[in-house]
Design an enzyme around this catalytic site. Structure first.
Site, short mmCIF file in Angstrom:
data_model
loop_
_atom_site.label_atom_id
_atom_site.label_comp_id
_atom_site.label_asym_id
_atom_site.label_seq_id
_atom_site.Cartn_x
_atom_site.Cartn_y
_atom_site.Cartn_z
N GLU A 1 14.86 -14.64 15.26
CA GLU A 1 13.73 -14.63 14.33
C GLU A 1 13.66 -13.28 13.60
O GLU A 1 13.90 -12.24 14.22
CB GLU A 1 12.42 -14.83 15.10
N SER B 1 0.27 -23.81 31.85
CA SER B 1 -0.99 -24.04 31.14
C SER B 1 -0.74 -24.78 29.83
O SER B 1 -1.40 -25.77 29.50
CB SER B 1 -1.65 -22.68 30.92
N SER C 1 10.28 -28.38 35.94
CA SER C 1 9.82 -27.00 36.08
C SER C 1 10.54 -26.42 37.29
O SER C 1 11.32 -27.12 37.94
CB SER C 1 8.31 -26.94 36.26
N VAL D 1 8.58 -24.83 21.35
CA VAL D 1 7.52 -23.85 21.08
C VAL D 1 7.58 -22.72 22.10
O VAL D 1 6.65 -21.92 22.21
CB VAL D 1 6.11 -24.50 21.11
N GLY D 2 8.69 -22.68 22.88
CA GLY D 2 8.84 -21.63 23.89
C GLY D 2 9.45 -20.38 23.27
O GLY D 2 8.75 -19.60 22.63
N ARG D 3 10.74 -20.22 23.46
CA ARG D 3 11.47 -19.13 22.83
C ARG D 3 12.77 -19.70 22.29
O ARG D 3 13.33 -20.64 22.86
CB ARG D 3 11.78 -18.02 23.85
N HIS E 1 7.13 -19.47 13.85
CA HIS E 1 6.49 -18.93 15.06
C HIS E 1 4.96 -18.85 14.89
O HIS E 1 4.36 -17.80 15.14
CB HIS E 1 7.07 -17.55 15.40
N LEU F 1 5.71 -26.97 32.96
CA LEU F 1 4.38 -27.59 33.02
C LEU F 1 3.34 -26.57 33.48
O LEU F 1 2.61 -26.77 34.43
CB LEU F 1 4.39 -28.82 33.93
N ALA G 1 2.90 -21.53 16.20
CA ALA G 1 2.18 -22.33 17.19
C ALA G 1 1.28 -21.44 18.03
O ALA G 1 0.27 -21.87 18.56
CB ALA G 1 3.17 -23.06 18.10
#
Lengths: 344, 344
Positions: B290, B183, B203, B259-261, B308, B181, B310
């Site tokens: 990727e 930004s 988190s 949408v992280g890694r 990738h 959580l 986003a």
């Protein structure tokens, strides 16, 4: 919507004794109005224990004089799906005081004829508005950020071969023009504000208590918008509301999202504008000749084509069925209807 | 991000006099750290009038003893894209006090080594957070409401042949578990609240002043969520954070959006869960290897695959470049950095 509703519930098909030798006169009469292709699954959510359902398309109906006579005395008619409801149909049911709609749009109902006869009309109320609003936001982001197109890029195996897919355009800060600020339009506005968009709108009349700038005509709204979202009703006045001039005013970077009805846009012109790149892109859920979608659009990456699925979710259909029952119960209890439509 | 940044600006390539006979000693020294495949377009937005840019990959650099000596006295290093930044590299530049990152993620930087050396680190700040959040919401709605899949249905010409596409699932009322959580996660939460979702989160530590329920472990969060959104940093501790057990806890209807890694999820397990239908669907923007995406996913309709993208928009890249300049100017003016990273 019609078959969606049909698919939403197990079709019980337990035929109800419309022509019972001793009609249960204690039950309120409810006329069913539907197209022949719409099946009988409404019987699974309109309880036979509470209403005597009179369905003229039910084979037993036409063979039963008592059913026909009951139909003439029925005070309420429920539209299942979106069957045309004309003066002719209403002539056959002279006692009808209230038409209960079961979808959000009411373009299938002759509303001015209802008004003339003093018939009140209800629609699905807000049952589907949130679903349409959610989908609309997804279509808008999809077109701007190229989600569906980049999804195709990955699935075609192109990413490792051709490298990075072009970045799309930012949603935040965009000027969004909403055409039709009813229940759906207001929910779209609420959502897009959370993304940092600026909202303005066009509707028949300026809404009191609405903070967004109002444009009296669509052309001026288009001139001042990065994207137009079309979610108004289809009427004689709004047919081809989005024409060549409006699209020119929107401009080369402009995006159109249509979740209203296909004929709100001059589709032939829209196709030309998209093919020539004279507008930036489009997210379309509805078309002039559904399910026919102009094939020229199939090859365009700046267009998201959806098969009229913004309309609802199974969860909302359950809420809708509850809404139809609530309107019926309110009507028979002489209480205010839950979701009456304003007939101008 | 690297090539995105490269593509964001016209590559000026006006070579700068790194080895000028009379070095402009009045300009502050800025070391450029990049991978060889990242081009020189940074020169178009890092003004040579304000900084003396020292790029060890620039051919003129290695032939110039003065440039090499200047590099050893440079106090700030800018990462262009995401080049690995290790203790070895830092050894070569003993005067570096500040590392300026130009992308949101910092997994390419050895942060504990920076902390050990007392080097401050900045990242791209919030420049990209809104873009990632917007895209995340689109992926979530897309999976739930089947936007991309129904778009394929239309483009394949199937609608008129096979009839109505199945309705998707409603977003409103869903329990959304956000992992990370920061930004981005906070912006996702803000947006999803406008859709009527309930938010909870996981988190490293419970955030003060955050109204959402906190789950100390991801497994419990998954148990209590309809969808998991993964937007935390990739570290040793979060590698394969989403494993078999977490996916089982999420359940057959559950949706994952990443949408992280890629390596935050055990991708092999994820593919199995999706293929077997042991989770409901996934919206994936990142992958373990990727641009290689597991081919088993290409045929699934409950999966949205994005390359990738986003991460950013051209609008945000301009804001980012402004952010890098602002951090540099703050550093040289001895003012507080604009977007420092907390090094634990």
């Amino acid at each position: 919507m019609s078959t969606s509703m049909a698919s939403s519930a197990e079709a019980g098909h337990h035929h109800q004794p419309v022509t019972n030798a001793t009609p249960p006169h204690n039950l309120p009469l409810v006329l069913i109005h539907r197209l022949p292709q719409v099946d009988l699954s409404y019987k699974s959510w309109l309880p036979a224990t509470k209403f005597l359902l009179l369905d003229p398309l039910d084979p037993s109906f036409s063979s039963s004089p008592s059913a026909q006579s009951l139909a003439r005395s029925a005070r309420v008619l429920v539209c299942i799906g979106s069957p045309p409801l004309s003066a002719n149909t209403l002539d056959r049911y002279p006692s009808v005081e209230c038409v209960v709609g079961s979808i959000a749009g009411l373009d299938h109902v002759d509303l001015s004829e209802c008004r003339r006869r003093g018939i009140t009309v209800t629609n699905a109320g807000d049952a589907f508005s949130a679903d349409v609003a959610d989908y609309t936001v997804a279509l808008l982001i999809d077109v701007l950020r190229r989600v569906s197109a980049s999804n195709r890029y990955v699935r075609a195996g192109t990413w490792p071969v051709k490298g990075e897919y072009p970045l799309g355009s930012k949603l935040g800060g965009k000027q969004i023009g909403i055409i039709g600020l009813g229940s759906i339009g207001s929910m779209i506005a609420k959502r897009l504000e959370a993304f940092g968009c600026s909202i303005s709108y066009n509707s028949r009349t300026k809404k009191p208590h609405v903070p967004f700038p109002f444009y009296e005509n669509v052309h001026d709204l288009a001139t001042n918008s990065d994207a137009l979202i079309i979610c108004c009703a289809l009427t004689n006045k709004t047919h081809h509301l989005i024409n060549k001039d409006v699209m020119s005013a929107l401009g080369k970077e402009g995006v159109i999202v249509n979740v209203g009805r296909g004929a709100l846009i001059d589709e032939k012109e829209l196709v030309q504008f998209l093919v020539r790149g004279d507008i930036g892109g489009a997210g379309l859920d509805v078309y002039e000749n559904e399910p026919i979608v102009p094939r020229e659009l199939f090859g365009l990456d700046n267009v998201v084509l959806s098969p009229h699925r913004a309309v609802a979710t199974p969860e909302a259909i359950l809420a809708l069925q509850e809404g139809v029952r609530a309107n019926l119960e309110a009507f028979f209890a002489n209480k205010p209807l839950v979701s009456p439509v304003e007939l101008e």
